[in-house]
Write a protein that holds these residues in place. Sequence first.
Motif, mmCIF file in Angstrom:
data_model
loop_
_atom_site.group_PDB
_atom_site.id
_atom_site.type_symbol
_atom_site.label_atom_id
_atom_site.label_comp_id
_atom_site.label_asym_id
_atom_site.label_seq_id
_atom_site.Cartn_x
_atom_site.Cartn_y
_atom_site.Cartn_z
ATOM 1 N N LYS A 41 -16.112 -60.612 -86.624
ATOM 2 C CA LYS A 41 -16.743 -61.871 -85.948
ATOM 3 C C LYS A 41 -17.938 -62.776 -86.944
ATOM 4 O O LYS A 41 -18.444 -62.036 -87.595
ATOM 5 C CB LYS A 41 -17.401 -61.667 -84.563
ATOM 6 C CG LYS A 41 -16.432 -60.903 -83.619
ATOM 7 C CD LYS A 41 -16.969 -60.845 -82.337
ATOM 8 C CE LYS A 41 -18.294 -60.085 -82.205
ATOM 9 N NZ LYS A 41 -18.837 -59.884 -80.816
ATOM 10 N N SER A 42 -18.023 -64.043 -86.606
ATOM 11 C CA SER A 42 -19.041 -64.620 -87.467
ATOM 12 C C SER A 42 -20.295 -64.445 -86.627
ATOM 13 O O SER A 42 -20.054 -64.512 -85.196
ATOM 14 C CB SER A 42 -18.373 -65.945 -87.550
ATOM 15 O OG SER A 42 -17.392 -66.411 -88.049
ATOM 16 N N HIS A 49 -27.304 -61.320 -81.036
ATOM 17 C CA HIS A 49 -26.188 -60.735 -80.109
ATOM 18 C C HIS A 49 -26.973 -59.886 -78.675
ATOM 19 O O HIS A 49 -27.751 -59.276 -78.808
ATOM 20 C CB HIS A 49 -25.271 -59.697 -80.751
ATOM 21 C CG HIS A 49 -24.460 -58.873 -79.969
ATOM 22 N ND1 HIS A 49 -23.235 -59.263 -79.797
ATOM 23 C CD2 HIS A 49 -24.623 -57.723 -79.054
ATOM 24 C CE1 HIS A 49 -22.604 -58.540 -79.000
ATOM 25 N NE2 HIS A 49 -23.459 -57.373 -78.556
ATOM 26 N N SER A 63 -18.616 -54.928 -85.406
ATOM 27 C CA SER A 63 -17.801 -56.165 -85.232
ATOM 28 C C SER A 63 -18.246 -57.391 -86.052
ATOM 29 O O SER A 63 -17.314 -58.401 -86.215
ATOM 30 C CB SER A 63 -17.989 -56.491 -83.737
ATOM 31 O OG SER A 63 -19.593 -56.980 -83.315
ATOM 32 N N TYR A 64 -19.489 -57.411 -86.650
ATOM 33 C CA TYR A 64 -19.804 -58.285 -87.329
ATOM 34 C C TYR A 64 -19.994 -58.119 -88.912
ATOM 35 O O TYR A 64 -20.242 -58.972 -89.649
ATOM 36 C CB TYR A 64 -21.274 -58.808 -87.112
ATOM 37 C CG TYR A 64 -21.348 -59.530 -85.636
ATOM 38 C CD1 TYR A 64 -21.108 -60.908 -85.396
ATOM 39 C CD2 TYR A 64 -21.861 -58.781 -84.710
ATOM 40 C CE1 TYR A 64 -21.277 -61.467 -84.245
ATOM 41 C CE2 TYR A 64 -22.172 -59.220 -83.313
ATOM 42 C CZ TYR A 64 -21.872 -60.775 -83.035
ATOM 43 O OH TYR A 64 -21.990 -61.308 -81.877
#
Length: 264
Positions: A41-42, A49, A63-64
Amino acid sequence: MTQRFIVVISVCLLVTGCASDSFHYGSIGNTRSTSSSPKTKSIPSSGIHRVQSGDTLFSIAFSYGLDYRNVANINGIDSPYVIYPNQKIRLRGGPKSVRKVTTTRGTKTVSTPDESVTKNSTEKVNSSSRSVSTVNIPDQKVSVWRWPIAGSVTKSFSNAGVSSKGIDIRGKDSEHVKAAADGVVVYAGNGLIGYGNLVIVKHNDVYLSAYAYNDRILVKEKQSVRAGDSLAIIGGKGSERPLLHFEVRRDGQPIDPLKVLPKQ
């Protein structure tokens, strides 16, 4: 009357479906695993977050495409990396800010902890909120890697774009997905879009591995595993079954798993 009866039955079925336990027993038609491919993810424009129930520091960093150690450092979170639902986690920046202090001898620059970081990392939004992550990381080196399943690679690693950060391996029906090396489970759930039922194993401060598209998860977070231990039952993505998506991260960055796995 008949039409009203059908509507009531439909609502009951919907509620029953929502109440099912998908944390350890994912359904084959899980939309999280079929609607998109695994991707990094961006980082949001806010750089923040918001912790959701089921998140761990490791799953957030994963996730990032970030190193969990950097995320922990930015937010002043020490081992065992306790975080809380609704907590704000900063994804970029530094752990300290510089301010000027006036003294009797003049003005000097003092480096102090960023107040917003300290507040965000220690604040409990709700005193009843359970901690999401309390994990101690193993410190041994990965001496031997092993294949999570025996099968052919149907999709190779690519560093281009946001997808293909791992490899897809064709397996057998009901096959057990095995740990690629000794470690501890730092995430077991289906909260990362595109990964379906996902298990992340931390092997040491440098390496972690991820096992996606599972039909059923067999382990729990904070559980220690040895190489070859069963983590999940193989699932798949859409009509591609049985299939495992496998990733290896080094210092938070995806690497080609074929560079560490033995040749078949």
